[in-house]
Each structure stands twice: as C-alpha cells, then as structure tokens.
Design an enzyme around this catalytic site. Structure first.
Site, short mmCIF file in Angstrom:
data_model
loop_
_atom_site.label_atom_id
_atom_site.label_comp_id
_atom_site.label_asym_id
_atom_site.label_seq_id
_atom_site.Cartn_x
_atom_site.Cartn_y
_atom_site.Cartn_z
N SER A 20 -23.85 7.37 -15.65
CA SER A 20 -23.75 6.54 -14.46
C SER A 20 -22.32 6.66 -13.97
O SER A 20 -21.42 7.05 -14.71
CB SER A 20 -24.04 5.08 -14.82
OG SER A 20 -23.65 4.19 -13.77
N TYR A 65 -23.42 -2.43 -20.33
CA TYR A 65 -23.83 -1.23 -19.60
C TYR A 65 -22.66 -0.26 -19.47
O TYR A 65 -22.78 0.94 -19.75
CB TYR A 65 -24.36 -1.63 -18.22
CG TYR A 65 -25.00 -0.50 -17.45
CD1 TYR A 65 -26.29 -0.09 -17.73
CD2 TYR A 65 -24.31 0.14 -16.43
CE1 TYR A 65 -26.89 0.93 -17.00
CE2 TYR A 65 -24.90 1.17 -15.70
CZ TYR A 65 -26.19 1.56 -15.99
OH TYR A 65 -26.77 2.58 -15.28
#
Length: 270
Positions: free
Chosen positions: A146, A159
């Site tokens: 990401s 995350y």
C-alpha cells in the site's frame, strides 16, 4: 496469428482473490494463460462468481481455497493445498483487512488480526513457496502492500505497521533469492506494489459519506477526498493494479526485484 500467452504452463496463487484487486489480478493472470488458485472467505456465490470470471478470462484450471489467514498454520496449509494440485510459479499476497482508530483506542485483537493477515500470512506463504520456485529457476512473488507501506497516516497504526513490514520482508526475500535461476529461466523475484486510492468496496463508504456531508455528487466527492493526499485527483482501477502485477511476471522483469512500486498518483512524491 495470435500472440502466445506468456504465462501458459504457469500456475498462480492469489490470496484474497474472490473480489476487488485480488480478483482483478487473478483475472489478468488468467488472460495470459496461467492456471489460478483463488483464495478467500467469501460466500459460496462469491467464490463461484470468481471462478467463472477467471475461467472466462482463459484460466486452463481453477482451484478455490478458503483458508483463514489469521492462523499461521492455515496460511502454510494454503500453499501446501495449492502445491498438492501442481506447482506455484506465481504468488500474490493480496489478502488484507483494515480498521481505523487512534493508537490509544485501537482494540488489541484488531492489531493481532491485521498483522496476521497483512504481514504474517505473507511470511508463511513465502517461506513455503520460494524454495520451490528457486528449484525451478522461475518464480514471482508480488506482495500487494500500500502507499501506507511507504508513508504513514493517522488512525492506521496496525495497517501501516503491517505494510511497512511487508515492504521490508519483501526486500529481504528479494536479496535471498536474487541469484536463483537465470535470464533464460526467468529468475526469482520478490516485489511490492503499493496502491494509493483505488476503486474498491473499501473506499466506497468514505466517498458516499463525503458526498452526503457536502451535498455533492460522487465525482466531486471523490476528487475532494483525493485532494488530501493524491495529487492526480484520480483513483486507480483494480485492473490497472493488476496490469502492474502481470508485467512483473514477464520474463523481461527478471532483474526487477526488491522494489516497492507506488501506484499512487504522486502521493509519495510529495
């Protein structure tokens, strides 16, 4: 004369592939002739729809698995289940979950689950799959990280930690397997793709909420949301992320390893 599909005879395992980016990746690999191992905890209908999509794209064979990647033993068992049906030449670790909360308010179980699925599962699948790829002289591991594997944002501690860890893990694996295989065999590479805002079900509620709050249409709400981070003011489509993954699987990409490739509209260039 038709162009040969360069992944004919290859087999790909894509985690989290019954919807979204994972399904787009599986479908794109199938278009190039790869047999596909789908994975996901979706409903039987979702799994059946995913199978139909990759078969229609040209996958010569499809296997569907539903292992729970929160469990390390299940993550390892997933690769063994795939290997029981044939080689795994391509491994795409795409499965991931998200939960937003401040560091102080983040539930401890959420931390455990996010780290398990977004990072530890990739470690477990890679450590089973990579030695076999090296033995065959060809292998591609593509970890879907990401933009948050490159930069941080508030309220996303587990995350961001997992995605930063995934980038680091991928670089270590790339170094360890860099000399495996040859130009002729294709070599073994390990890379990350780091998407920014992408058109998936995950961002839809944020766009809808912003449109409602501002009293604007979806297009304006999308641009307003992206204005905070992504200079292009355009989202990526799942199939666009998939095309990057397919390119990394080409023989010509044998020397591209250990990279974290941002597809983020300039987010990390700032």
């Amino acid at each position: 004369m038709t162009t040969p599909r360069f992944l004919e005879g290859r087999r790909a395992l894509v985690t989290g592939s019954v919807q979204g980016i994972g399904l787009a990746i599986a479908t794109a690999l199938a278009r190039e002739g790869a047999a596909i191992v789908l994975h996901g905890l979706g409903t039987p209908d979702a799994q059946a729809a995913a199978r139909t999509a990759v078969e229609a794209a040209g996958a010569p064979a499809v296997q569907v698995c539903a292992h729970d990647l929160r469990d390390a033993a299940q993550a390892e068992a997933l690769v063994h289940a795939a290997l029981a049906e044939g080689p795994v030449d391509i491994l795409v670790n795409n499965a991931g979950i998200q939960h937003t909360a401040s560091l102080a308010d983040m539930p401890r179980q959420r931390w455990d689950d996010i780290l398990a699925i977004n990072l530890s599962a990739a470690f477990d699948t890679m450590r089973v799959a990579l030695p076999r790829m090296a033995a065959g002289g060809y292998g591609r591991v593509v970890n879907i990280a990401s933009v948050h594997g490159l930069v941080a944002s508030v309220n996303k501690a587990p995350y961001v930690a997992a995605k930063f860890g995934l980038v680091g893990l991928s670089r270590v694996a790339a170094l360890e397997y860099a000399s495996a295989g040859s130009r002729e065999s294709g070599g073994v590479t390990v890379n990350c793709v780091c998407p920014g805002w992408t058109e998936t079900a995950i961002i839809q509620p944020q766009i809808d909420a912003r449109a409602a709050a501002l009293g604007v249409d979806r297009a304006f709400a999308t641009r307003d949301l992206l204005r905070e981070k992504q200079p292009s003011l355009r989202t990526s489509l799942p199939d666009e992320i998939a095309r990057v993954v397919v390119w990394l699987c080409e023989p010509a990409a044998h020397n591209l390893t250990g990279a974290a490739i941002p597809v983020d509209g300039g987010w990390t260039a700032q």
